[in-house]
Design a protein around this motif. Structure first.
Motif, PDB file in Angstrom:
ATOM      1  N   THR A  85      43.567  38.636  -3.693  1.00 17.10           N
ATOM      2  CA  THR A  85      43.720  37.173  -3.802  1.00 17.10           C
ATOM      3  C   THR A  85      42.659  36.541  -4.695  1.00 17.10           C
ATOM      4  OG1 THR A  85      42.401  36.861  -1.792  1.00 17.10           O
ATOM      5  CG2 THR A  85      44.788  37.052  -1.516  1.00 17.10           C
ATOM      6  N   THR A  86      41.572  37.275  -4.961  1.00 18.81           N
ATOM      7  CA  THR A  86      40.528  36.723  -5.839  1.00 18.81           C
ATOM      8  C   THR A  86      41.047  36.519  -7.260  1.00 18.81           C
ATOM      9  OG1 THR A  86      39.726  38.967  -6.301  1.00 18.81           O
ATOM     10  CG2 THR A  86      38.695  37.783  -4.487  1.00 18.81           C
ATOM     11  N   PHE A  87      42.114  37.218  -7.626  1.00 18.97           N
ATOM     12  CA  PHE A  87      42.672  37.037  -8.976  1.00 18.97           C
ATOM     13  C   PHE A  87      43.386  35.705  -9.116  1.00 18.97           C
ATOM     14  CE2 PHE A  87      42.367  41.685  -8.611  1.00 18.97           C
ATOM     15  CZ  PHE A  87      41.685  41.972  -9.777  1.00 18.97           C
ATOM     16  N   SER A  88      43.627  35.022  -8.003  1.00 17.98           N
ATOM     17  CA  SER A  88      44.223  33.676  -8.093  1.00 17.98           C
ATOM     18  C   SER A  88      43.192  32.623  -8.476  1.00 17.98           C
ATOM     19  CB  SER A  88      44.880  33.313  -6.753  1.00 17.98           C
ATOM     20  OG  SER A  88      43.905  33.261  -5.727  1.00 17.98           O
ATOM     21  N   ILE A  89      41.906  32.984  -8.353  1.00 21.39           N
ATOM     22  CA  ILE A  89      40.841  32.070  -8.772  1.00 21.39           C
ATOM     23  C   ILE A  89      40.733  32.090 -10.295  1.00 21.39           C
ATOM     24  CG2 ILE A  89      38.388  31.537  -8.546  1.00 21.39           C
ATOM     25  CD1 ILE A  89      38.384  32.987  -5.879  1.00 21.39           C
TER      26      ILE A  89
ATOM     27  N   PHE B  72      31.548  32.620 -10.230  1.00 18.75           N
ATOM     28  CA  PHE B  72      30.752  32.591  -9.004  1.00 18.75           C
ATOM     29  C   PHE B  72      31.633  32.694  -7.765  1.00 18.75           C
ATOM     30  CE2 PHE B  72      28.944  30.109  -5.502  1.00 18.75           C
ATOM     31  CZ  PHE B  72      27.755  30.810  -5.294  1.00 18.75           C
ATOM     32  N   ASN B  73      32.730  31.967  -7.745  1.00 19.25           N
ATOM     33  CA  ASN B  73      33.638  31.999  -6.591  1.00 19.25           C
ATOM     34  C   ASN B  73      34.293  33.371  -6.430  1.00 19.25           C
ATOM     35  OD1 ASN B  73      33.069  29.315  -6.031  1.00 19.25           O
ATOM     36  ND2 ASN B  73      34.764  28.563  -7.299  1.00 19.25           N
ATOM     37  N   ARG B  74      34.618  33.990  -7.553  1.00 17.03           N
ATOM     38  CA  ARG B  74      35.236  35.313  -7.499  1.00 17.03           C
ATOM     39  C   ARG B  74      34.269  36.344  -6.914  1.00 17.03           C
ATOM     40  NH1 ARG B  74      39.171  37.250 -12.326  1.00 17.03           N
ATOM     41  NH2 ARG B  74      40.872  35.745 -11.987  1.00 17.03           N
ATOM     42  N   ILE B  75      33.048  36.334  -7.428  1.00 15.41           N
ATOM     43  CA  ILE B  75      32.056  37.303  -6.962  1.00 15.41           C
ATOM     44  C   ILE B  75      31.726  37.061  -5.490  1.00 15.41           C
ATOM     45  CG2 ILE B  75      29.676  38.086  -7.242  1.00 15.41           C
ATOM     46  CD1 ILE B  75      29.935  37.513 -10.215  1.00 15.41           C
TER      47      ILE B  75
ATOM     48  N   CYS C 262      38.340  52.599  -0.994  1.00 19.04           N
ATOM     49  CA  CYS C 262      38.566  51.156  -0.923  1.00 19.04           C
ATOM     50  C   CYS C 262      37.312  50.373  -1.308  1.00 19.04           C
ATOM     51  CB  CYS C 262      39.026  50.777   0.481  1.00 19.04           C
ATOM     52  SG  CYS C 262      40.656  51.416   0.924  1.00 19.04           S
ATOM     53  N   MET C 263      36.120  50.886  -0.904  1.00 19.72           N
ATOM     54  CA  MET C 263      34.874  50.231  -1.286  1.00 19.72           C
ATOM     55  C   MET C 263      34.654  50.290  -2.797  1.00 19.72           C
ATOM     56  SD  MET C 263      32.209  51.388   1.672  1.00 19.72           S
ATOM     57  CE  MET C 263      32.573  51.095   3.404  1.00 19.72           C
ATOM     58  N   ILE C 264      34.974  51.411  -3.385  1.00 27.62           N
ATOM     59  CA  ILE C 264      34.839  51.536  -4.843  1.00 27.62           C
ATOM     60  C   ILE C 264      35.763  50.551  -5.547  1.00 27.62           C
ATOM     61  CG2 ILE C 264      35.242  53.094  -6.794  1.00 27.62           C
ATOM     62  CD1 ILE C 264      34.330  55.399  -5.018  1.00 27.62           C
ATOM     63  N   LEU C 265      36.971  50.364  -5.008  1.00 30.25           N
ATOM     64  CA  LEU C 265      37.889  49.392  -5.579  1.00 30.25           C
ATOM     65  C   LEU C 265      37.331  47.965  -5.483  1.00 30.25           C
ATOM     66  CD1 LEU C 265      40.641  48.730  -6.803  1.00 30.25           C
ATOM     67  CD2 LEU C 265      41.577  48.641  -4.473  1.00 30.25           C
ATOM     68  N   LEU C 266      36.708  47.633  -4.362  1.00 33.50           N
ATOM     69  CA  LEU C 266      36.099  46.307  -4.204  1.00 33.50           C
ATOM     70  C   LEU C 266      34.924  46.128  -5.166  1.00 33.50           C
ATOM     71  CD1 LEU C 266      36.158  45.946  -0.300  1.00 33.50           C
ATOM     72  CD2 LEU C 266      37.602  44.778  -1.959  1.00 33.50           C
ATOM     73  N   CYS C 267      34.108  47.186  -5.334  1.00 33.77           N
ATOM     74  CA  CYS C 267      33.002  47.112  -6.282  1.00 33.77           C
ATOM     75  C   CYS C 267      33.499  46.917  -7.704  1.00 33.77           C
ATOM     76  CB  CYS C 267      32.154  48.389  -6.187  1.00 33.77           C
ATOM     77  SG  CYS C 267      31.227  48.549  -4.645  1.00 33.77           S
ATOM     78  N   SER C 268      34.604  47.577  -8.017  1.00 37.49           N
ATOM     79  CA  SER C 268      35.168  47.442  -9.368  1.00 37.49           C
ATOM     80  C   SER C 268      35.638  46.007  -9.613  1.00 37.49           C
ATOM     81  CB  SER C 268      36.346  48.412  -9.530  1.00 37.49           C
ATOM     82  OG  SER C 268      35.927  49.737  -9.345  1.00 37.49           O
ATOM     83  N   GLN C 269      36.184  45.395  -8.571  1.00 38.62           N
ATOM     84  CA  GLN C 269      36.600  43.994  -8.733  1.00 38.62           C
ATOM     85  C   GLN C 269      35.412  43.072  -8.928  1.00 38.62           C
ATOM     86  OE1 GLN C 269      39.316  42.696  -5.688  1.00 38.62           O
ATOM     87  NE2 GLN C 269      40.560  44.552  -5.825  1.00 38.62           N
ATOM     88  N   CYS C 270      34.297  43.379  -8.225  1.00 40.11           N
ATOM     89  CA  CYS C 270      33.095  42.557  -8.428  1.00 40.11           C
ATOM     90  C   CYS C 270      32.584  42.670  -9.853  1.00 40.11           C
ATOM     91  CB  CYS C 270      32.001  42.995  -7.445  1.00 40.11           C
ATOM     92  SG  CYS C 270      32.288  42.501  -5.735  1.00 40.11           S
ATOM     93  N   ILE C 271      32.572  43.892 -10.386  1.00 35.54           N
ATOM     94  CA  ILE C 271      32.078  44.104 -11.753  1.00 35.54           C
ATOM     95  C   ILE C 271      33.019  43.471 -12.762  1.00 35.54           C
ATOM     96  CG2 ILE C 271      31.566  45.862 -13.471  1.00 35.54           C
ATOM     97  CD1 ILE C 271      30.756  47.706 -11.173  1.00 35.54           C
ATOM     98  N   TRP C 272      34.306  43.546 -12.492  1.00 40.65           N
ATOM     99  CA  TRP C 272      35.276  42.982 -13.438  1.00 40.65           C
ATOM    100  C   TRP C 272      35.174  41.458 -13.505  1.00 40.65           C
ATOM    101  CZ3 TRP C 272      39.575  39.801 -13.263  1.00 40.65           C
ATOM    102  CH2 TRP C 272      40.417  39.837 -14.404  1.00 40.65           C
TER     103      TRP C 272
END
Length: 266
Positions: free
Chosen positions: A206-210, A216-219, A256-266
């Motif tokens: 859902t963070t991709f809707s931001i 800042f909100n995404r991270i 799943c944690m690696i996927l979340l970390c990848s989203q933070c970096i992206w």
């Protein structure tokens, strides 16, 4: 470890023991069997039954001790009618206690474990040979299994005959392993671990809707979900034994944690 109640029957022929003389375990020949993988002291009852060779063969409906149905192999002769003078000794023991077993948790929670009772003897291989008697099949009483809500017990029993080395000398001793399989029922872990981790990871999409310029909100949102996933993993680890390798649940949660970390970096 696991707890179990077992019934073991051992049978041998003593050609030097007259059937009219009552068998005494301390005075006459005895295989001196014991349990190799017991924890602590076992509660066991041991008793003996004695038959003459002719009476035992007549009772079992077999031709003689050379018959395959008898379970005794005379390597010096194939004639089943020879050596009819002597006694057949049956040692029966009923025991209840705990046994140690190394568990393999690589496929946890969909793992299948082997539960083994190992029987050994203090006599060496040149004195005795332990042979699985095939005329009486081993069995498992599944109805008395108390952990049926968590485990599924199989009826099949695997028997392995082998020799073991002595720790303090070069002597070798025969042994027999009786193994059954127990499969863990994974439904509880699928709903309370895998599914919840999946929901946490799925919500992160859902963070991709931001909007992209609101970094800042995404991270912030992704980091919160990552910390939630880490905290949830620590809660799960409290109910698991400490092992030096990764289980299937560990691999899934770390992915799943690696996927979340990848989203933070992206």
């Amino acid at each position: 470890k696991f707890s179990a109640e077992a019934f073991i029957e051992a049978k041998w022929v003593d050609f030097n023991l007259d059937p009219t003389i009552k068998y005494n375990a301390t005075m006459h020949w005895n295989p001196k069997l014991y349990i190799l993988n017991c924890l602590g002291e076992l509660k066991q009852q041991i008793w003996y039954n004695q038959y003459s060779i002719s009476d035992y063969c007549e009772k079992q409906g077999i031709n003689g001790i050379g018959s395959p149905a008898f379970g005794f192999c005379d390597s010096k002769s194939n004639n089943s009618s020879l050596k009819t003078i002597g006694s057949v000794i049956l040692e029966r023991r009923r025991m209840n206690g705990s046994f140690w077993q190394t568990l393999n948790l690589k496929h946890f929670p969909a793992d299948v474990q082997e539960l083994t009772i190992s029987i050994g003897t203090s006599k060496q291989t040149n004195e005795i040979k332990l042979i699985h008697c095939k005329d009486k099949a081993s069995s498992v009483n599944i109805k008395c299994f108390v952990d049926s809500q968590e485990w599924r017990l199989y009826k099949h029993i695997t028997v392995r005959e082998y020799v073991r080395d002595s720790v303090f000398s070069e002597e070798i001793f025969p042994a027999v392993d009786f193994t059954i399989n127990a499969a863990r029922r994974p439904t509880f872990y699928f709903w309370n671990a895998f599914f919840l981790i999946f929901l946490i990871t799925f919500i992160s999409l859902t963070t991709f809707s931001i909007k992209c310029h609101l970094n800042f909100n995404r991270i912030q949102s992704t980091s919160t979900l990552l910390l939630t996933s880490v905290s949830f993993k620590w809660v799960i680890n409290r109910s698991l034994p400490t092992v030096s390798y990764m289980t299937s649940l560990d691999k899934y949660s770390l992915s799943c944690m690696i996927l979340l970390c990848s989203q933070c970096i992206w």
